[in-house]
Design a protein around this motif. Sequence first.
Motif, PDB file in Angstrom:
ATOM      1  N   MET A 176      -0.591   9.795  -6.580  1.00 20.90           N
ATOM      2  CA  MET A 176      -1.512   9.087  -5.694  1.00 20.90           C
ATOM      3  C   MET A 176      -2.747   8.612  -6.451  1.00 20.90           C
ATOM      4  N   VAL A 177      -3.329   9.478  -7.279  1.00 16.68           N
ATOM      5  CA  VAL A 177      -4.511   9.094  -8.043  1.00 16.68           C
ATOM      6  C   VAL A 177      -4.182   7.948  -8.995  1.00 16.68           C
ATOM      7  N   ARG A 178      -3.033   8.014  -9.641  1.00 20.06           N
ATOM      8  CA  ARG A 178      -2.670   6.967 -10.599  1.00 20.06           C
ATOM      9  C   ARG A 178      -2.368   5.639  -9.898  1.00 20.06           C
ATOM     10  N   LEU A 179      -1.770   5.694  -8.726  1.00 22.03           N
ATOM     11  CA  LEU A 179      -1.579   4.466  -7.953  1.00 22.03           C
ATOM     12  C   LEU A 179      -2.943   3.874  -7.569  1.00 22.03           C
ATOM     13  N   PHE A 180      -3.867   4.732  -7.169  1.00 29.82           N
ATOM     14  CA  PHE A 180      -5.221   4.286  -6.828  1.00 29.82           C
ATOM     15  C   PHE A 180      -5.881   3.630  -8.034  1.00 29.82           C
ATOM     16  N   TRP A 181      -5.746   4.243  -9.207  1.00 31.91           N
ATOM     17  CA  TRP A 181      -6.314   3.662 -10.422  1.00 31.91           C
ATOM     18  C   TRP A 181      -5.794   2.249 -10.679  1.00 31.91           C
ATOM     19  N   HIS A 182      -4.559   1.998 -10.252  1.00 31.15           N
ATOM     20  CA  HIS A 182      -3.943   0.695 -10.504  1.00 31.15           C
ATOM     21  C   HIS A 182      -4.063  -0.245  -9.299  1.00 31.15           C
ATOM     22  N   ALA A 193       0.808  -1.218   0.000  1.00 29.66           N
ATOM     23  CA  ALA A 193       0.000   0.000   0.000  1.00 29.66           C
ATOM     24  C   ALA A 193       0.842   1.270   0.000  1.00 29.66           C
ATOM     25  N   LEU A 194       0.191   2.355  -0.407  1.00 36.69           N
ATOM     26  CA  LEU A 194       0.734   3.695  -0.211  1.00 36.69           C
ATOM     27  C   LEU A 194       0.255   4.171   1.152  1.00 36.69           C
ATOM     28  N   ILE A 212      -3.630   0.059  -6.135  1.00 35.89           N
ATOM     29  CA  ILE A 212      -2.731   0.121  -4.986  1.00 35.89           C
ATOM     30  C   ILE A 212      -3.530   0.675  -3.805  1.00 35.89           C
ATOM     31  N   PRO A 213      -3.649  -0.069  -2.718  1.00 32.73           N
ATOM     32  CA  PRO A 213      -4.401   0.437  -1.561  1.00 32.73           C
ATOM     33  C   PRO A 213      -3.753   1.692  -0.982  1.00 32.73           C
ATOM     34  N   VAL A 214      -4.559   2.547  -0.398  1.00 30.51           N
ATOM     35  CA  VAL A 214      -4.062   3.758   0.253  1.00 30.51           C
ATOM     36  C   VAL A 214      -4.562   3.777   1.688  1.00 30.51           C
ATOM     37  N   HIS A 215      -3.624   3.898   2.625  1.00 29.99           N
ATOM     38  CA  HIS A 215      -3.970   3.987   4.048  1.00 29.99           C
ATOM     39  C   HIS A 215      -3.446   5.304   4.597  1.00 29.99           C
ATOM     40  N   PHE A 216      -4.193   5.885   5.532  1.00 32.99           N
ATOM     41  CA  PHE A 216      -3.847   7.215   6.036  1.00 32.99           C
ATOM     42  C   PHE A 216      -3.546   7.192   7.535  1.00 32.99           C
ATOM     43  N   ILE A 217      -2.657   8.092   7.919  1.00 34.67           N
ATOM     44  CA  ILE A 217      -2.292   8.293   9.315  1.00 34.67           C
ATOM     45  C   ILE A 217      -2.445   9.783   9.619  1.00 34.67           C
ATOM     46  N   SER A 218      -3.231  10.121  10.612  1.00 36.00           N
ATOM     47  CA  SER A 218      -3.385  11.527  10.994  1.00 36.00           C
ATOM     48  C   SER A 218      -2.064  12.047  11.560  1.00 36.00           C
ATOM     49  N   THR A 219      -1.653  13.212  11.088  1.00 34.76           N
ATOM     50  CA  THR A 219      -0.367  13.761  11.521  1.00 34.76           C
ATOM     51  C   THR A 219      -0.427  15.289  11.528  1.00 34.76           C
ATOM     52  N   LYS A 220       0.200  15.899  12.510  1.00 37.77           N
ATOM     53  CA  LYS A 220       0.211  17.350  12.606  1.00 37.77           C
ATOM     54  C   LYS A 220       1.172  17.946  11.576  1.00 37.77           C
ATOM     55  N   VAL A 221       0.727  19.010  10.945  1.00 41.06           N
ATOM     56  CA  VAL A 221       1.549  19.722   9.966  1.00 41.06           C
ATOM     57  C   VAL A 221       1.518  21.201  10.327  1.00 41.06           C
ATOM     58  N   ILE A 222       2.689  21.833  10.312  1.00 43.73           N
ATOM     59  CA  ILE A 222       2.774  23.250  10.655  1.00 43.73           C
ATOM     60  C   ILE A 222       3.382  24.045   9.504  1.00 43.73           C
ATOM     61  N   TYR A 223       3.101  25.325   9.500  1.00 38.01           N
ATOM     62  CA  TYR A 223       3.792  26.270   8.622  1.00 38.01           C
ATOM     63  C   TYR A 223       4.697  27.087   9.538  1.00 38.01           C
ATOM     64  N   PRO A 224       5.991  26.726   9.622  1.00 36.73           N
ATOM     65  CA  PRO A 224       6.893  27.369  10.588  1.00 36.73           C
ATOM     66  C   PRO A 224       6.945  28.888  10.405  1.00 36.73           C
ATOM     67  N   LEU A 225       7.010  29.596  11.517  1.00 38.33           N
ATOM     68  CA  LEU A 225       7.110  31.050  11.494  1.00 38.33           C
ATOM     69  C   LEU A 225       8.377  31.448  10.739  1.00 38.33           C
ATOM     70  N   GLY A 226       8.203  32.273   9.724  1.00 37.13           N
ATOM     71  CA  GLY A 226       9.358  32.683   8.933  1.00 37.13           C
ATOM     72  C   GLY A 226       9.787  31.651   7.914  1.00 37.13           C
ATOM     73  N   GLY A 227       9.019  30.556   7.805  1.00 37.23           N
ATOM     74  CA  GLY A 227       9.367  29.498   6.861  1.00 37.23           C
ATOM     75  C   GLY A 227       9.210  29.955   5.417  1.00 37.23           C
ATOM     76  N   ILE A 239      -9.706   8.601  -0.484  1.00 38.47           N
ATOM     77  CA  ILE A 239      -8.497   9.424  -0.370  1.00 38.47           C
ATOM     78  C   ILE A 239      -8.805  10.647   0.489  1.00 38.47           C
ATOM     79  N   LYS A 240      -8.281  10.646   1.697  1.00 42.98           N
ATOM     80  CA  LYS A 240      -8.553  11.728   2.640  1.00 42.98           C
ATOM     81  C   LYS A 240      -7.767  12.990   2.305  1.00 42.98           C
ATOM     82  N   ASP A 241      -6.575  12.823   1.768  1.00 45.16           N
ATOM     83  CA  ASP A 241      -5.742  13.955   1.377  1.00 45.16           C
ATOM     84  C   ASP A 241      -4.758  13.464   0.331  1.00 45.16           C
ATOM     85  N   SER A 242      -4.591  14.248  -0.734  1.00 44.96           N
ATOM     86  CA  SER A 242      -3.689  13.815  -1.804  1.00 44.96           C
ATOM     87  C   SER A 242      -2.494  14.736  -1.980  1.00 44.96           C
ATOM     88  N   MET A 243      -2.396  15.781  -1.163  1.00 39.52           N
ATOM     89  CA  MET A 243      -1.376  16.802  -1.401  1.00 39.52           C
ATOM     90  C   MET A 243      -0.208  16.757  -0.422  1.00 39.52           C
TER      91      MET A 243
END
Length: 248
Positions: A183-189, A112-113, A191-206, A148-152
């Motif tokens: 991701m979409v093309r793997l799904f078309w073929h 899987a992806l 390929i299973p997709v599994h998701f893990i919730s994870t924190k994402v930040i936009y660092p100050l000054g990044g 697909i919960k998120d593809s980006m």
Amino acid sequence: MNNCFIIPIYNHHDTIKLTVQQLLPFGYSIIIADDGSNIATKQVLAELAAQYSQVNIITLAQNSGKGVAMCTAIQYAYQQGFSHGLQIDADGQHDVNDVPLFWQKATQYPEALISGAPLYDSSMPLGRKIGREITHFWVRIETLSWQIKDSMLGFRVYPLHSSNAIIQRYSIGQRMDFDTDIMVRLFWHDIPVHFISTKVIYPLGGRSNFNMLRDNWLITKMHTRLFFGMLCRVPKLLTRQQRVKYES
């Protein structure tokens, strides 16, 4: 499983060292795809490669885009005999504390992806949030699915055999359109997709390498290609949906 990390980089000389140091304890090779970065970044990368035997640098002659860097790194990793590659950003957006969860999930589902489902805080720019919602809408159409919960999010474990096959078969997005496209093309073929919730930040000054005009135009063109690519796959996608409902 023979694992590695894959990091695309363009001019993040101020964050890449910490990112690498956080990944070193896992004991896996770290493949950094330098997408034509500036001298300051190249100097830091050279120091990291000299200091740590786990670090391997792939250098693109000129800035060609995140997608090109990722495709180059995935093909390289596969050729080197790695079975799975965990993509992570160089700018510190992704939570390294969740890396073990990604590897555990990949061990459980090796074909899987494994992708992150981002949990953003208030640091996320409004424009990026709107753009993501638009992409979510189109991906549901392109896959005829809500799976697909998120593809980006570029925080994911690729099964390298199937990912390399997709890269060889299709012209995958060369810049910020890469993550959704593959991701979409793997799904078309199937390929299973599994998701893990994870924190994402936009660092100050990044510093983001996302170009609002260019990359949004490329993403628009990508969704157009994927939409028309979906049309000839409608029977297969609907059959898959029925199978998923039956299995659940």
